[in-house]
Design an enzyme around this catalytic site. Structure first.
Site, short mmCIF file in Angstrom:
data_model
loop_
_atom_site.label_atom_id
_atom_site.label_comp_id
_atom_site.label_asym_id
_atom_site.label_seq_id
_atom_site.Cartn_x
_atom_site.Cartn_y
_atom_site.Cartn_z
CB CYS A 93 -3.36 -7.81 6.50
SG CYS A 93 -3.79 -6.52 7.50
CB CYS A 143 -6.82 -2.13 2.43
SG CYS A 143 -6.88 -1.86 4.22
CB CYS A 188 -3.83 -4.18 0.64
SG CYS A 188 -2.34 -4.64 1.51
CB CYS A 194 9.95 2.97 5.89
SG CYS A 194 10.20 4.74 5.58
CB CYS A 247 9.56 5.69 9.01
SG CYS A 247 7.74 6.13 8.40
CB CYS A 268 4.96 9.53 7.47
SG CYS A 268 4.85 8.90 5.72
NE ARG A 290 8.84 8.77 1.25
CZ ARG A 290 8.42 8.77 2.51
NH1 ARG A 290 7.35 8.23 2.89
NH2 ARG A 290 9.12 9.48 3.41
N1 SAM Z 1 -0.97 -2.28 7.47
C1 SAM Z 1 -0.76 -0.92 8.09
C2 SAM Z 1 -1.77 -0.15 7.57
O1 SAM Z 1 -2.31 -0.15 6.56
O2 SAM Z 1 -1.54 1.17 8.10
C3 SAM Z 1 0.77 -0.78 7.28
C4 SAM Z 1 1.15 -1.25 6.18
S1 SAM Z 1 0.01 -0.73 4.54
C5 SAM Z 1 0.70 -1.60 3.37
C6 SAM Z 1 0.84 1.10 4.28
C7 SAM Z 1 0.00 1.75 3.10
O3 SAM Z 1 0.67 1.13 1.95
C8 SAM Z 1 -1.32 1.84 3.05
O4 SAM Z 1 -1.97 2.76 3.89
C9 SAM Z 1 -1.51 2.28 1.53
O5 SAM Z 1 -1.53 3.41 1.48
C10 SAM Z 1 -0.20 1.62 0.81
N2 SAM Z 1 -0.68 0.73 -0.07
C11 SAM Z 1 -0.80 -0.50 0.08
N3 SAM Z 1 -1.07 -1.13 -0.93
C12 SAM Z 1 -0.98 -0.31 -1.87
C13 SAM Z 1 -1.14 -0.42 -3.57
N4 SAM Z 1 -1.48 -1.52 -4.24
N5 SAM Z 1 -0.85 0.86 -4.03
C14 SAM Z 1 -0.48 1.87 -3.63
N6 SAM Z 1 -0.39 2.03 -2.27
C15 SAM Z 1 -0.68 0.85 -1.62
FE1 SF4 Z 2 -3.67 -4.65 6.07
FE2 SF4 Z 2 -2.75 -3.99 3.68
FE3 SF4 Z 2 -5.02 -2.79 4.80
FE4 SF4 Z 2 -2.48 -2.34 5.82
S1 SF4 Z 2 -3.15 -1.67 3.70
S2 SF4 Z 2 -4.37 -2.84 6.80
S3 SF4 Z 2 -1.53 -4.47 5.24
S4 SF4 Z 2 -4.78 -4.76 3.94
#
Ligand code: SAM
Ligand code: SF4
Ligand code: DTB
Length: 344
Positions: free
Chosen positions: A60, A64, A67, A104, A135, A195, A267
């Protein structure tokens, strides 16, 4: 107004000090109040069960800080292209057989390209045809995307605010908080259920946890589903060494979410693998009414299905069926009956 009257309109005008005052309540008082709201609006013995699948993993471009799927961090997650429709449907069928009522599908995109939508729409159509709620969480949506997903049979779109507006810039630099609000607006306009929640344990203050809940509760509509994630610390991400959050503070966050968004399903989302059964039981008492079940979240671990079944049995919890009803013994899969003998 204490939120226990199901007939009262929900509020969208929460002030930060009011939400902070809820966090500051004595723990037992907060839990009692949250549970009263929960029982007034929901079956406190029912838990909605969703299963997650990463349909497009890693690589990606976003940054974030939490992530494991951001390309720029070295987390060991191997990038994979968008899955084939048949493989996704097979996973959905297995999730249904294991007792999930919602499936989902998550993609590690900043947002989908126009050319991705028909393939995701095909997945949605086929998963929906299995009798599951659908979802998707695909990131920021472009023009017309939400409507195309809705037309394919999508029920919910997951798009988290993740943290309070004043902490957002310390966690994500590749997009703005307002970008998320715009996609949430598209989701509502298309008639999809929202959600939307966030993550705690990222080094935010209590005021910032309250700020996240304020931003969620003051959206034009409360999200129907509110995932509260405990940060899963992944090696290689900037938050790998984030300080431990007191687990009771996590329970408080669930309880306050329960009170300020009384009709939403809160949730108990990521982080359960790191929690004791007792802590999860407190979260259910505080108002959590949904979990992800399945051995994996997107890329990180989740409790074993057998362990969750045993936990449901020990707490006399039962899984909600599609649409939120408590199941009828006649329609239940044998696995669920085995896990929940009190339903037979
Ligand atoms: N890329 C899209 C986005 O960011 O909206 C969808 C997938 S993203 C992985 C979905 C959600 O996963 C993020 O908004 C975050 O809240 C959650 N997430 C990702 N990494 C995480 C982590 N290490 N611990 C807890 N929640 C996490
Ligand atoms: Fe990309 Fe992870 Fe951020 Fe979703 S949460 S936009 S997968 S870096
Ligand atoms: C949400 O709020 N949490 C889920 C789901 N929505 C998409 C994702 C949790 C991801 C945890 C880290 C991982 O497994 O990669």
């Amino acid at each position: 107004m204490d939120g226990t009257n199901p007939g009262m309109p929900v509020r969208h005008d929460w002030k930060l000090p009011e939400i902070e005052a809820l966090f500051d309540l004595p723990f037992m008082d907060l839990l009692a109040r949250a549970h009263a709201v929960h029982a007034a609006h929901h079956d406190p013995n029912a838990v909605q069960v969703s299963t997650l699948l990463s349909i497009k993993t890693g690589g990606c471009p976003e940054d974030c800080a939490y992530c494991p799927q951001a390309q720029r961090y070295h987390t060991g997650v191997e990038a994979q292209k968008l899955m084939d429709v048949d493989a996704v449907v097979a996973r959905a069928r297995a999730a249904k057989a294991a007792g999930a009522s919602r499936f989902c599908m998550g993609a590690a995109w900043r947002g989908p390209k126009d050319r991705d939508i028909p393939k995701v729409a095909a997945m949605i159509r086929e998963v929906k045809a299995l009798g599951l709620e659908t979802c998707a969480t695909l990131g920021l949506l472009g023009e017309g995307h939400a409507q195309q997903l809705k037309d394919a049979g999508l029920d919910y779109y997951n798009h988290n605010l993740d943290t309070s507006p004043d902490f957002y810039g310390e966690i994500i630099h590749t997009r703005e908080f307002e970008d998320r609000l715009d996609t949430l607006e598209d989701i509502r306009a298309a008639g999809l259920k929202t959600c939307c929640g966030g993550i705690v344990g990222m080094g935010e203050t209590r005021a910032q946890r309250a700020g996240l809940l304020q931003a969620l509760a003051n959206l034009p509509e409360h999200p129907q589903s509110v995932p509260i994630n405990m940060l899963v610390r992944v090696a290689g991400t900037p938050l790998e060494h984030a300080e431990d959050l007191d687990p009771f503070e996590f329970v408080r966050t669930i309880a306050v979410a329960r009170i300020v968004m009384p009709r939403s399903v809160v949730r108990l989302s990521a982080g359960r693998q790191q929690m004791s059964d007792e802590l999860q039981a407190l979260c259910f008492f505080a108002g959590a009414g949904s979990i992800f079940m399945g051995e994996k979240l997107l890329t990180t671990g989740n409790p074993d299905v057998e362990h969750d079944r045993a936990l449901f049995r020990r707490l006399d919890l039962h899984p909600m069926q599609v649409g939120g009803e408590t199941p009828d013994a006649g329609t239940l899969h044998a696995d669920i009956l085995e896990a929940c003998p009190h339903l037979a």
